[in-house]
Design an enzyme around this catalytic site. Sequence first.
Site, PDB file in Angstrom:
ATOM      1  CG  ASP A   3       0.122   6.582   2.964  1.00  0.00           C
ATOM      2  OD1 ASP A   3       0.721   5.772   2.229  1.00  0.00           O
ATOM      3  OD2 ASP A   3      -0.860   6.283   3.651  1.00  0.00           O
TER       4      ASP A   3
ATOM      5  CB  CYS B   9       4.784   2.155   2.054  1.00  0.00           C
ATOM      6  SG  CYS B   9       3.465   1.288   1.187  1.00  0.00           S
ATOM      7  NE  ARG B  10       4.190   6.400   5.126  1.00  0.00           N
ATOM      8  CZ  ARG B  10       3.204   7.011   5.760  1.00  0.00           C
ATOM      9  NH1 ARG B  10       3.213   8.328   5.880  1.00  0.00           N
ATOM     10  NH2 ARG B  10       2.208   6.334   6.278  1.00  0.00           N
ATOM     11  CB  SER B  11       8.325   2.285   9.037  1.00  0.00           C
ATOM     12  OG  SER B  11       7.373   1.256   8.923  1.00  0.00           O
TER      13      SER B  11
ATOM     14  CB  CYS C 210       4.862   4.285   8.359  1.00  0.00           C
ATOM     15  SG  CYS C 210       5.015   2.594   7.756  1.00  0.00           S
TER      16      CYS C 210
ATOM     17  CG  ASN D 173       6.252  -2.335   9.743  1.00  0.00           C
ATOM     18  OD1 ASN D 173       6.407  -3.393  10.337  1.00  0.00           O
ATOM     19  ND2 ASN D 173       7.285  -1.618   9.336  1.00  0.00           N
TER      20      ASN D 173
HETATM   21  P1  4NP Z   1       2.843   2.846   5.077  1.00  0.00           P
HETATM   22  O1  4NP Z   1       1.797   2.919   3.877  1.00  0.00           O
HETATM   23  O2  4NP Z   1       2.135   3.398   6.305  1.00  0.00           O
HETATM   24  O3  4NP Z   1       3.964   3.713   4.629  1.00  0.00           O
HETATM   25  O4  4NP Z   1       3.222   1.406   5.238  1.00  0.00           O
HETATM   26  C1  4NP Z   1       0.509   2.385   3.933  1.00  0.00           C
HETATM   27  C2  4NP Z   1       0.324   1.034   3.801  1.00  0.00           C
HETATM   28  C3  4NP Z   1      -0.951   0.511   3.814  1.00  0.00           C
HETATM   29  C4  4NP Z   1      -2.037   1.345   3.982  1.00  0.00           C
HETATM   30  C5  4NP Z   1      -1.847   2.699   4.136  1.00  0.00           C
HETATM   31  C6  4NP Z   1      -0.577   3.212   4.116  1.00  0.00           C
HETATM   32  N1  4NP Z   1      -3.340   0.806   3.977  1.00  0.00           N
HETATM   33  O5  4NP Z   1      -4.313   1.575   4.088  1.00  0.00           O
HETATM   34  O6  4NP Z   1      -3.505  -0.430   3.872  1.00  0.00           O
END
Ligand code: 4NP
Length: 150
Positions: free
Chosen positions: A122, A13-15, A8, A11
Amino acid sequence: MKKVLMVCLGNICRSPLAEGILKSKVNKETIFVDSAGTAAYHIGNLPDVRSIEVAKTYGIDITNQKARKITVKDFDVFDFIYAMDESNYENILLLARNSNDKQKVKMILKESDAAKNKSVPDPYYGGNSGFENVYKMLDEACTIIARKLA
Ligand code: 4NP
Protein backbone atom coordinates in the site's frame (compact mmCIF):
# COMPACT_ATOMS: atom_id res chain seq x y z
CA MET A 1 -16.09 -10.32 -23.74
CA LYS A 2 -13.79 -11.23 -20.85
CA LYS A 3 -14.12 -8.98 -17.82
CA VAL A 4 -11.40 -8.20 -15.28
CA LEU A 5 -11.79 -6.30 -11.99
CA MET A 6 -8.78 -4.90 -10.11
CA VAL A 7 -9.37 -4.41 -6.38
CA CYS A 8 -7.49 -2.59 -3.61
CA LEU A 9 -8.57 -0.84 -0.41
CA GLY A 10 -9.39 2.72 -1.46
CA ASN A 11 -9.55 2.37 -5.28
CA ILE A 12 -7.40 5.47 -5.60
CA CYS A 13 -3.77 4.23 -5.61
CA ARG A 14 -3.08 0.63 -6.70
CA SER A 15 -6.16 -0.67 -8.50
CA PRO A 16 -6.58 2.42 -10.73
CA LEU A 17 -2.98 1.86 -11.86
CA ALA A 18 -3.66 -1.84 -12.45
CA GLU A 19 -6.76 -0.92 -14.47
CA GLY A 20 -4.91 1.63 -16.59
CA ILE A 21 -1.91 -0.61 -17.18
CA LEU A 22 -3.96 -3.67 -18.18
CA LYS A 23 -6.19 -1.56 -20.47
CA SER A 24 -3.04 -0.35 -22.24
CA LYS A 25 -2.03 -3.95 -23.02
CA VAL A 26 -5.32 -5.52 -24.20
CA ASN A 27 -7.83 -5.28 -27.01
CA LYS A 28 -10.72 -3.17 -25.70
CA GLU A 29 -13.14 -4.90 -28.09
CA THR A 30 -12.79 -8.21 -26.30
CA ILE A 31 -11.55 -7.38 -22.80
CA PHE A 32 -13.25 -5.08 -20.31
CA VAL A 33 -11.21 -3.83 -17.34
CA ASP A 34 -12.49 -1.97 -14.28
CA SER A 35 -11.39 -1.39 -10.68
CA ALA A 36 -12.98 -1.01 -7.25
CA GLY A 37 -12.08 -0.71 -3.57
CA THR A 38 -13.15 -2.74 -0.56
CA ALA A 39 -13.59 0.47 1.46
CA ALA A 40 -15.94 3.40 0.88
CA TYR A 41 -13.60 6.24 1.95
CA HIS A 42 -12.93 7.64 -1.50
CA ILE A 43 -16.08 6.88 -3.51
CA GLY A 44 -16.39 9.24 -6.48
CA ASN A 45 -12.81 10.51 -6.18
CA LEU A 46 -10.19 10.67 -8.89
CA PRO A 47 -7.10 8.46 -8.48
CA ASP A 48 -4.44 9.79 -6.09
CA VAL A 49 -2.30 12.47 -7.75
CA ARG A 50 0.80 10.27 -7.27
CA SER A 51 -0.83 7.42 -9.21
CA ILE A 52 -1.92 9.85 -11.93
CA GLU A 53 1.65 11.16 -12.18
CA VAL A 54 3.43 7.81 -12.33
CA ALA A 55 0.97 6.54 -14.95
CA LYS A 56 1.54 9.70 -17.00
CA THR A 57 5.30 9.07 -16.90
CA TYR A 58 4.62 5.79 -18.71
CA GLY A 59 2.16 7.33 -21.18
CA ILE A 60 -1.02 6.14 -19.45
CA ASP A 61 -3.91 8.47 -18.60
CA ILE A 62 -6.00 7.35 -15.62
CA THR A 63 -7.82 10.66 -15.01
CA ASN A 64 -11.05 9.24 -16.45
CA GLN A 65 -11.43 6.93 -13.44
CA LYS A 66 -13.62 7.42 -10.36
CA ALA A 67 -13.38 5.37 -7.17
CA ARG A 68 -16.17 2.97 -6.31
CA LYS A 69 -16.74 0.20 -3.79
CA ILE A 70 -16.90 -3.46 -4.81
CA THR A 71 -20.36 -5.06 -4.46
CA VAL A 72 -21.62 -8.62 -4.60
CA LYS A 73 -23.00 -7.89 -8.10
CA ASP A 74 -19.43 -7.65 -9.34
CA PHE A 75 -19.26 -11.44 -9.08
CA ASP A 76 -22.04 -11.63 -11.70
CA VAL A 77 -20.25 -9.24 -14.05
CA PHE A 78 -16.56 -10.13 -13.80
CA ASP A 79 -14.70 -13.32 -14.75
CA PHE A 80 -11.43 -12.47 -13.01
CA ILE A 81 -11.07 -10.45 -9.81
CA TYR A 82 -7.54 -9.49 -8.80
CA ALA A 83 -6.70 -8.47 -5.23
CA MET A 84 -3.68 -6.26 -4.63
CA ASP A 85 -2.98 -7.56 -1.12
CA GLU A 86 -3.91 -10.25 1.38
CA SER A 87 -6.35 -8.02 3.24
CA ASN A 88 -8.16 -7.08 0.00
CA TYR A 89 -8.25 -10.78 -0.90
CA GLU A 90 -9.89 -11.74 2.38
CA ASN A 91 -12.41 -8.90 2.19
CA ILE A 92 -13.40 -9.86 -1.37
CA LEU A 93 -13.88 -13.49 -0.31
CA LEU A 94 -16.20 -12.34 2.49
CA LEU A 95 -18.56 -11.06 -0.24
CA ALA A 96 -18.45 -14.31 -2.23
CA ARG A 97 -21.70 -16.30 -2.20
CA ASN A 98 -20.41 -19.65 -3.42
CA SER A 99 -17.39 -21.53 -4.78
CA ASN A 100 -17.96 -20.15 -8.27
CA ASP A 101 -17.58 -16.60 -6.91
CA LYS A 102 -14.53 -17.62 -4.86
CA GLN A 103 -12.65 -19.17 -7.76
CA LYS A 104 -12.70 -15.81 -9.59
CA VAL A 105 -10.51 -14.17 -6.93
CA LYS A 106 -6.73 -14.24 -7.13
CA MET A 107 -3.79 -12.29 -5.74
CA ILE A 108 -2.48 -10.29 -8.71
CA LEU A 109 1.22 -10.94 -8.05
CA LYS A 110 0.59 -14.70 -8.22
CA GLU A 111 0.53 -14.13 -11.99
CA SER A 112 4.15 -12.99 -11.99
CA ASP A 113 5.43 -15.19 -9.15
CA ALA A 114 3.19 -18.18 -8.53
CA ALA A 115 5.46 -19.59 -5.83
CA LYS A 116 4.92 -16.60 -3.57
CA ASN A 117 1.81 -15.01 -2.16
CA LYS A 118 3.18 -11.51 -2.43
CA SER A 119 1.15 -8.35 -1.90
CA VAL A 120 1.37 -5.08 -3.79
CA PRO A 121 2.43 -2.76 -0.93
CA ASP A 122 0.00 0.00 0.00
CA PRO A 123 1.78 3.19 -1.16
CA TYR A 124 -0.74 5.65 0.35
CA TYR A 125 1.39 6.81 3.31
CA GLY A 126 4.73 6.83 1.47
CA GLY A 127 6.43 8.98 -1.12
CA ASN A 128 6.62 8.86 -4.89
CA SER A 129 9.13 5.99 -4.97
CA GLY A 130 6.46 3.71 -3.51
CA PHE A 131 4.25 4.48 -6.48
CA GLU A 132 7.07 3.78 -8.95
CA ASN A 133 7.66 0.43 -7.24
CA VAL A 134 3.93 -0.40 -7.37
CA TYR A 135 3.83 0.57 -11.04
CA LYS A 136 6.66 -1.83 -11.92
CA MET A 137 5.11 -4.74 -10.02
CA LEU A 138 1.74 -4.17 -11.68
CA ASP A 139 3.27 -3.72 -15.12
CA GLU A 140 4.99 -7.10 -14.86
CA ALA A 141 1.82 -8.86 -13.65
CA CYS A 142 -0.38 -7.15 -16.26
CA THR A 143 1.94 -8.18 -19.08
CA ILE A 144 1.36 -11.79 -18.06
CA ILE A 145 -2.39 -11.32 -17.56
CA ALA A 146 -2.72 -9.67 -21.00
CA ARG A 147 -0.87 -12.56 -22.62
CA LYS A 148 -3.16 -15.09 -20.91
CA LEU A 149 -6.33 -13.24 -21.92
CA ALA A 150 -5.32 -12.79 -25.55
P1 4NP B 1 -5.23 1.97 -2.34
O1 4NP B 1 -4.49 2.89 -1.28
O2 4NP B 1 -5.95 0.88 -1.55
O3 4NP B 1 -4.12 1.43 -3.18
O4 4NP B 1 -6.18 2.84 -3.10
C1 4NP B 1 -5.13 3.48 -0.18
C2 4NP B 1 -5.91 4.59 -0.36
C3 4NP B 1 -6.51 5.19 0.73
C4 4NP B 1 -6.32 4.67 1.99
C5 4NP B 1 -5.55 3.54 2.16
C6 4NP B 1 -4.96 2.95 1.08
N1 4NP B 1 -6.92 5.30 3.10
O5 4NP B 1 -6.71 4.84 4.24
O6 4NP B 1 -7.65 6.30 2.93
